[in-house]
Design an enzyme around this catalytic site. Structure first.
Site, PDB file in Angstrom:
ATOM      1  CE  LYS A  71      42.101 100.641   9.062  1.00  0.00           C
ATOM      2  NZ  LYS A  71      43.520 100.859   8.736  1.00  0.00           N
ATOM      3  NE  ARG A 109      43.382  95.935   4.670  1.00  0.00           N
ATOM      4  CZ  ARG A 109      43.403  96.157   5.995  1.00  0.00           C
ATOM      5  NH1 ARG A 109      42.307  96.118   6.707  1.00  0.00           N
ATOM      6  NH2 ARG A 109      44.537  96.435   6.589  1.00  0.00           N
ATOM      7  NE  ARG A 148      49.828  98.593  14.757  1.00  0.00           N
ATOM      8  CZ  ARG A 148      48.919  98.860  13.817  1.00  0.00           C
ATOM      9  NH1 ARG A 148      47.799  99.476  14.141  1.00  0.00           N
ATOM     10  NH2 ARG A 148      49.127  98.540  12.560  1.00  0.00           N
ATOM     11  NE  ARG A 160      49.161  94.132  13.584  1.00  0.00           N
ATOM     12  CZ  ARG A 160      48.263  94.903  12.988  1.00  0.00           C
ATOM     13  NH1 ARG A 160      47.412  95.591  13.711  1.00  0.00           N
ATOM     14  NH2 ARG A 160      48.230  95.003  11.680  1.00  0.00           N
ATOM     15  NE  ARG A 174      50.400  95.798   7.564  1.00  0.00           N
ATOM     16  CZ  ARG A 174      50.740  96.202   8.791  1.00  0.00           C
ATOM     17  NH1 ARG A 174      51.967  95.988   9.253  1.00  0.00           N
ATOM     18  NH2 ARG A 174      49.861  96.803   9.557  1.00  0.00           N
TER      19      ARG A 174
END
Ligand code: ADP
Length: 191
Positions: free
Chosen positions: A14, A89, A128, A134, A146
């Protein structure tokens, strides 16, 4: 105004695709995840409230997210339109967004839903995590949490937009350009 929801599970691209959409269509990007990370880094009151949720990969309570998004909309009233990335969400967030936009004389024109298989999502998030540092991308339990929260609380948002005839599913597997071309061809039917 042209308002677009860019939807998909964590790791579906996204953020990457939002940057391309902004570049081509000059829309204003709002990423609730980016805002929370910035606020957490700056240790603001909002950041401190969000921290315990974001760190575990849980959803931040709807009230906090909604306030943040509405403040953003009110500060950027003169845009060509908005890309909502990572919001809504939950069904509740989707309902509130609809009402709040309606009160401002606006609507969501379409919801683009990026489909990516879970194995690939996990692979992308792990990568990532290594590159960006992160924390929520670096812990296997948080990644699984998640994805579970996506399935349980976020995926139902699709039915909200299907009901309103705004849902467009896009294959999110391929190069960034390939996926962007698929997204563009949908946007251009509407813009
Ligand atoms: P990703 O889509 O890869 O999970 P985001 O940057 O969109 O990453 O979100 C990171 C975290 O921020 C989420 O796991 C959640 O804790 C919080 N968050 C972001 N957007 C929302 C939202 N709309 N509602 C609740 N929590 C959110």
């Amino acid at each position: 105004m042209f308002n677009l929801v860019l939807f998909g599970p964590p790791g579906s691209g996204k953020g990457t695709q939002s940057a391309r959409i902004v570049e081509r269509y000059q829309l204003k990007h709002i990423s609730t995840g980016d805002i929370f990370r910035k606020e957490m880094d700056a240790k603001t009151a909002l950041g401190l409230k969000a921290k315990s949720y974001v760190e575990k990969g849980n959803l931040v309570p709807d009230e906090l997210v909604v306030d943040l998004v509405m403040n953003f909309l009110d500060q950027h009233g003169d845009e060509r339109g908005f890309i909502f990335d990572g919001f809504p969400r939950t069904i509740r967030q989707a309902e509130i967004l609809r009402t709040e936009l309606f009160e401002r004389g606006q609507t969501i024109k379409l919801m683009i839903d990026l489909k990516v298989p879970e194995a690939e999502l996990l692979e992308r998030m792990r990568k990532r995590g290594k590159k960006s540092g992160r924390a929520d991308d670096q812990d296997e339990d948080i990644l699984q949490n998640r994805l579970k929260i996506y399935r349980d609380s976020t995926e139902p948002v699709i039915s909200f937009y299907t009901k309103h005839h705004k849902h467009y599913e896009i294959d999110g597997v391929g190069t960034v350009d390939e996926v962007f071309n698929r997204i563009s061809s949908v946007i251009e039917q509407f813009i």
